[in-house]
Design a protein around this motif. Structure first.
Motif, PDB file in Angstrom:
ATOM      1  N   VAL A   1       0.844  -1.206   0.000  1.00  0.00           N
ATOM      2  CA  VAL A   1       0.000   0.000   0.000  1.00  0.00           C
ATOM      3  C   VAL A   1       0.874   1.248   0.000  1.00  0.00           C
ATOM      4  CG1 VAL A   1      -1.696   1.312   1.322  1.00  0.00           C
ATOM      5  CG2 VAL A   1      -1.921  -1.177   1.122  1.00  0.00           C
ATOM      6  N   GLU A   2       1.922   1.240   0.804  1.00  0.00           N
ATOM      7  CA  GLU A   2       2.809   2.402   0.885  1.00  0.00           C
ATOM      8  C   GLU A   2       3.527   2.640  -0.441  1.00  0.00           C
ATOM      9  OE1 GLU A   2       6.511   4.109   3.636  1.00  0.00           O
ATOM     10  OE2 GLU A   2       5.649   2.132   4.017  1.00  0.00           O
ATOM     11  N   ARG A   3       4.013   1.555  -1.074  1.00  0.00           N
ATOM     12  CA  ARG A   3       4.696   1.704  -2.353  1.00  0.00           C
ATOM     13  C   ARG A   3       3.761   2.252  -3.434  1.00  0.00           C
ATOM     14  NH1 ARG A   3       6.995  -3.452  -1.244  1.00  0.00           N
ATOM     15  NH2 ARG A   3       5.537  -4.413  -2.716  1.00  0.00           N
ATOM     16  N   ALA A   4       2.486   1.946  -3.300  1.00  0.00           N
ATOM     17  CA  ALA A   4       1.505   2.412  -4.284  1.00  0.00           C
ATOM     18  C   ALA A   4       1.105   3.865  -4.041  1.00  0.00           C
ATOM     19  CB  ALA A   4       0.263   1.531  -4.250  1.00  0.00           C
ATOM     20  N   GLY A   5       1.620   4.462  -2.970  1.00  0.00           N
ATOM     21  CA  GLY A   5       1.283   5.847  -2.665  1.00  0.00           C
ATOM     22  C   GLY A   5      -0.105   6.021  -2.086  1.00  0.00           C
ATOM     23  N   SER A   6      -0.628   4.957  -1.486  1.00  0.00           N
ATOM     24  CA  SER A   6      -1.966   5.018  -0.916  1.00  0.00           C
ATOM     25  C   SER A   6      -1.875   4.900   0.599  1.00  0.00           C
ATOM     26  CB  SER A   6      -2.849   3.899  -1.500  1.00  0.00           C
ATOM     27  OG  SER A   6      -4.196   4.088  -1.146  1.00  0.00           O
ATOM     28  N   ASP A   7      -3.001   4.837   1.260  1.00  0.00           N
ATOM     29  CA  ASP A   7      -3.027   4.687   2.712  1.00  0.00           C
ATOM     30  C   ASP A   7      -4.340   4.039   3.127  1.00  0.00           C
ATOM     31  OD1 ASP A   7      -5.030   6.708   2.744  1.00  0.00           O
ATOM     32  OD2 ASP A   7      -3.502   8.262   2.890  1.00  0.00           O
ATOM     33  N   ARG A   8      -4.445   3.729   4.392  1.00  0.00           N
ATOM     34  CA  ARG A   8      -5.624   3.016   4.896  1.00  0.00           C
ATOM     35  C   ARG A   8      -6.901   3.811   4.680  1.00  0.00           C
ATOM     36  NH1 ARG A   8      -6.548  -0.396  10.452  1.00  0.00           N
ATOM     37  NH2 ARG A   8      -8.820  -0.323  10.453  1.00  0.00           N
ATOM     38  N   ARG A   9      -6.858   5.111   4.903  1.00  0.00           N
ATOM     39  CA  ARG A   9      -8.062   5.921   4.773  1.00  0.00           C
ATOM     40  C   ARG A   9      -8.630   5.835   3.365  1.00  0.00           C
ATOM     41  NH1 ARG A   9      -9.192  10.653   2.740  1.00  0.00           N
ATOM     42  NH2 ARG A   9      -6.989  11.057   2.289  1.00  0.00           N
ATOM     43  N   ARG A  10      -7.749   5.937   2.359  1.00  0.00           N
ATOM     44  CA  ARG A  10      -8.213   5.864   0.974  1.00  0.00           C
ATOM     45  C   ARG A  10      -8.754   4.475   0.640  1.00  0.00           C
ATOM     46  NH1 ARG A  10      -3.902   7.992  -3.177  1.00  0.00           N
ATOM     47  NH2 ARG A  10      -5.689   7.638  -4.567  1.00  0.00           N
ATOM     48  N   LEU A  11      -8.031   3.444   1.075  1.00  0.00           N
ATOM     49  CA  LEU A  11      -8.499   2.089   0.815  1.00  0.00           C
ATOM     50  C   LEU A  11      -9.861   1.842   1.453  1.00  0.00           C
ATOM     51  CD1 LEU A  11      -5.296  -0.107   1.275  1.00  0.00           C
ATOM     52  CD2 LEU A  11      -6.373   0.605  -0.851  1.00  0.00           C
ATOM     53  N   GLN A  12     -10.013   2.338   2.671  1.00  0.00           N
ATOM     54  CA  GLN A  12     -11.275   2.126   3.367  1.00  0.00           C
ATOM     55  C   GLN A  12     -12.419   2.828   2.645  1.00  0.00           C
ATOM     56  OE1 GLN A  12     -10.638   1.670   7.485  1.00  0.00           O
ATOM     57  NE2 GLN A  12     -12.655   2.455   8.084  1.00  0.00           N
ATOM     58  N   GLY A  13     -12.142   3.990   2.061  1.00  0.00           N
ATOM     59  CA  GLY A  13     -13.160   4.689   1.293  1.00  0.00           C
ATOM     60  C   GLY A  13     -13.579   3.896   0.061  1.00  0.00           C
ATOM     61  N   PHE A  14     -12.593   3.329  -0.649  1.00  0.00           N
ATOM     62  CA  PHE A  14     -12.906   2.523  -1.846  1.00  0.00           C
ATOM     63  C   PHE A  14     -13.666   1.251  -1.469  1.00  0.00           C
ATOM     64  CE2 PHE A  14      -9.040   4.629  -3.866  1.00  0.00           C
ATOM     65  CZ  PHE A  14      -9.804   5.428  -4.700  1.00  0.00           C
ATOM     66  N   GLN A  15     -13.232   0.611  -0.375  1.00  0.00           N
ATOM     67  CA  GLN A  15     -13.884  -0.633   0.034  1.00  0.00           C
ATOM     68  C   GLN A  15     -15.321  -0.374   0.510  1.00  0.00           C
ATOM     69  OE1 GLN A  15     -14.010  -4.645   0.127  1.00  0.00           O
ATOM     70  NE2 GLN A  15     -12.084  -3.549  -0.265  1.00  0.00           N
ATOM     71  N   ARG A  16     -15.527   0.768   1.134  1.00  0.00           N
ATOM     72  CA  ARG A  16     -16.886   1.121   1.576  1.00  0.00           C
ATOM     73  C   ARG A  16     -17.797   1.292   0.366  1.00  0.00           C
ATOM     74  NH1 ARG A  16     -20.660   4.886   3.398  1.00  0.00           N
ATOM     75  NH2 ARG A  16     -21.273   4.546   5.583  1.00  0.00           N
ATOM     76  N   GLN A  17     -17.280   1.975  -0.650  1.00  0.00           N
ATOM     77  CA  GLN A  17     -18.047   2.155  -1.877  1.00  0.00           C
ATOM     78  C   GLN A  17     -18.389   0.802  -2.499  1.00  0.00           C
ATOM     79  OE1 GLN A  17     -15.900   4.120  -5.056  1.00  0.00           O
ATOM     80  NE2 GLN A  17     -17.781   4.991  -5.902  1.00  0.00           N
ATOM     81  N   TYR A  18     -17.421  -0.098  -2.530  1.00  0.00           N
ATOM     82  CA  TYR A  18     -17.650  -1.419  -3.099  1.00  0.00           C
ATOM     83  C   TYR A  18     -18.687  -2.198  -2.292  1.00  0.00           C
ATOM     84  CZ  TYR A  18     -16.854  -6.338  -4.174  1.00  0.00           C
ATOM     85  OH  TYR A  18     -17.027  -7.658  -4.486  1.00  0.00           O
ATOM     86  N   LEU A  19     -18.558  -2.169  -0.979  1.00  0.00           N
ATOM     87  CA  LEU A  19     -19.496  -2.882  -0.120  1.00  0.00           C
ATOM     88  C   LEU A  19     -20.932  -2.448  -0.404  1.00  0.00           C
ATOM     89  CD1 LEU A  19     -20.139  -4.742   2.308  1.00  0.00           C
ATOM     90  CD2 LEU A  19     -19.696  -2.769   3.795  1.00  0.00           C
ATOM     91  N   LEU A  20     -21.141  -1.162  -0.523  1.00  0.00           N
ATOM     92  CA  LEU A  20     -22.491  -0.656  -0.789  1.00  0.00           C
ATOM     93  C   LEU A  20     -22.966  -1.046  -2.184  1.00  0.00           C
ATOM     94  CD1 LEU A  20     -22.193   2.869   0.880  1.00  0.00           C
ATOM     95  CD2 LEU A  20     -23.375   0.846   1.764  1.00  0.00           C
ATOM     96  N   GLN A  21     -22.039  -1.091  -3.155  1.00  0.00           N
ATOM     97  CA  GLN A  21     -22.416  -1.488  -4.512  1.00  0.00           C
ATOM     98  C   GLN A  21     -22.897  -2.937  -4.558  1.00  0.00           C
ATOM     99  OE1 GLN A  21     -18.823  -0.625  -6.695  1.00  0.00           O
ATOM    100  NE2 GLN A  21     -19.637   1.291  -7.512  1.00  0.00           N
ATOM    101  N   LEU A  22     -22.382  -3.769  -3.667  1.00  0.00           N
ATOM    102  CA  LEU A  22     -22.804  -5.169  -3.623  1.00  0.00           C
ATOM    103  C   LEU A  22     -24.294  -5.302  -3.327  1.00  0.00           C
ATOM    104  CD1 LEU A  22     -19.837  -6.748  -1.630  1.00  0.00           C
ATOM    105  CD2 LEU A  22     -20.460  -7.293  -3.985  1.00  0.00           C
ATOM    106  N   PHE A  23     -24.874  -4.255  -2.751  1.00  0.00           N
ATOM    107  CA  PHE A  23     -26.275  -4.301  -2.337  1.00  0.00           C
ATOM    108  C   PHE A  23     -27.131  -3.328  -3.146  1.00  0.00           C
ATOM    109  CE2 PHE A  23     -23.786  -6.066   1.036  1.00  0.00           C
ATOM    110  CZ  PHE A  23     -24.559  -7.090   1.544  1.00  0.00           C
ATOM    111  N   ASN A  24     -26.713  -3.082  -4.380  1.00  0.00           N
ATOM    112  CA  ASN A  24     -27.446  -2.171  -5.266  1.00  0.00           C
ATOM    113  C   ASN A  24     -28.361  -2.886  -6.245  1.00  0.00           C
ATOM    114  OD1 ASN A  24     -26.624   0.246  -4.228  1.00  0.00           O
ATOM    115  ND2 ASN A  24     -24.998   0.597  -5.726  1.00  0.00           N
ATOM    116  N   GLY A  25     -28.418  -4.214  -6.190  1.00  0.00           N
ATOM    117  CA  GLY A  25     -29.258  -4.937  -7.133  1.00  0.00           C
ATOM    118  C   GLY A  25     -28.438  -5.704  -8.160  1.00  0.00           C
ATOM    119  N   MET A  26     -29.064  -6.033  -9.282  1.00  0.00           N
ATOM    120  CA  MET A  26     -28.435  -6.859 -10.312  1.00  0.00           C
ATOM    121  C   MET A  26     -27.231  -6.146 -10.935  1.00  0.00           C
ATOM    122  SD  MET A  26     -28.594  -9.830 -11.776  1.00  0.00           S
ATOM    123  CE  MET A  26     -30.255 -10.464 -11.438  1.00  0.00           C
TER     124      MET A  26
END
Length: 218
Positions: free
Chosen positions: A74-99
């Motif tokens: 994650v560090e080598r990619a120039g990212s951090d936990r906060r950003r990853l958590q934001g992306f994962q939260r978005q994905y989690l919610l998309q899983l429950f958006n329907g077909m």
């Protein structure tokens, strides 16, 4: 049916690179047994998921960042936990958006390309799905404790969609598609990679079916 031409300078969708037409997407969902009733059930849980997402993601990334190798990637990619958590939260919610539709599939393919580009190896990506089983599934069962049949249905529906998503992202690893796919992947090697990804997808579907049979006999 002929493909719609794209405006000049607009990137070619990754779904086209993988020949994932709308009918091909439907075929993948059918193989996994993901039905409209599964999508509707997950969509009905969206308000609850919105409320509990942060709790789940705290546990999810506490686990991930407990491994120094993951933190280094994650560090080598120039990212951090906060950003990853934001992306994962978005994905989690998309899983429950329907077909899932073509736009959803495109977003998953781009995640796969991004992971391949920053050297997030498949073992890290696949293992992250195990955290859904370890942390999120028990939360789901506690949410509907007196309707166990609905709880099992919800877990099975979510497992199908996670398998669908996992196959999409692994397709990108297999094919080796990144932003410069047009110059780095051509001809026979591309066709062979597509065939390999299709084989992997069918194997994943068979594993899911075996898992469902085991649960029925318990």
């Amino acid at each position: 049916m002929a493909e719609t031409p794209l405006p000049a300078n607009e990137p070619i969708p990754l779904t086209r690179h993988l020949r994932l037409t709308e009918s091909a997407i439907v075929d993948r969902l059918v193989v996994l047994g993901f039905l409209q009733e599964d999508a509707d059930l997950l969509a009905s849980l969206h308000p609850w998921v919105f409320r509990v997402a942060d709790t789940f993601l705290q546990w999810f990334y506490d686990e991930q960042f407990s491994y120094p190798e993951f933190a280094q990637i994650v560090e080598r990619a120039g990212s951090d936990r906060r950003r990853l958590q934001g992306f994962q939260r978005q994905y989690l919610l998309q899983l429950f958006n329907g077909m899932p539709d073509a736009a959803y599939v495109e977003s998953r393919l781009r995640i796969g390309a991004r992971h391949a580009r920053i050297a997030v190896t498949p073992n890290w990506y696949v293992s992250s799905y195990g955290l859904y089983g370890r942390y999120f599934f028990p939360m789901l069962l506690r949410h509907i404790p007196f309707r166990r049949r609905k709880g099992r249905h919800a877990i099975e529906a979510l497992s199908k969609q996670l398998s669908f998503d996992k196959a999409l992202v692994l397709d990108m690893y297999i094919v080796g598609v990144t932003d410069d796919v047009r110059s780095s992947v051509t001809g026979t090697s591309f066709d062979a990679s597509i065939q390999a990804s299709e084989l992997l997808r069918k194997m994943a579907a068979l594993d899911l079916k075996r898992d469902r049979r085991k649960r029925r006999w318990r």
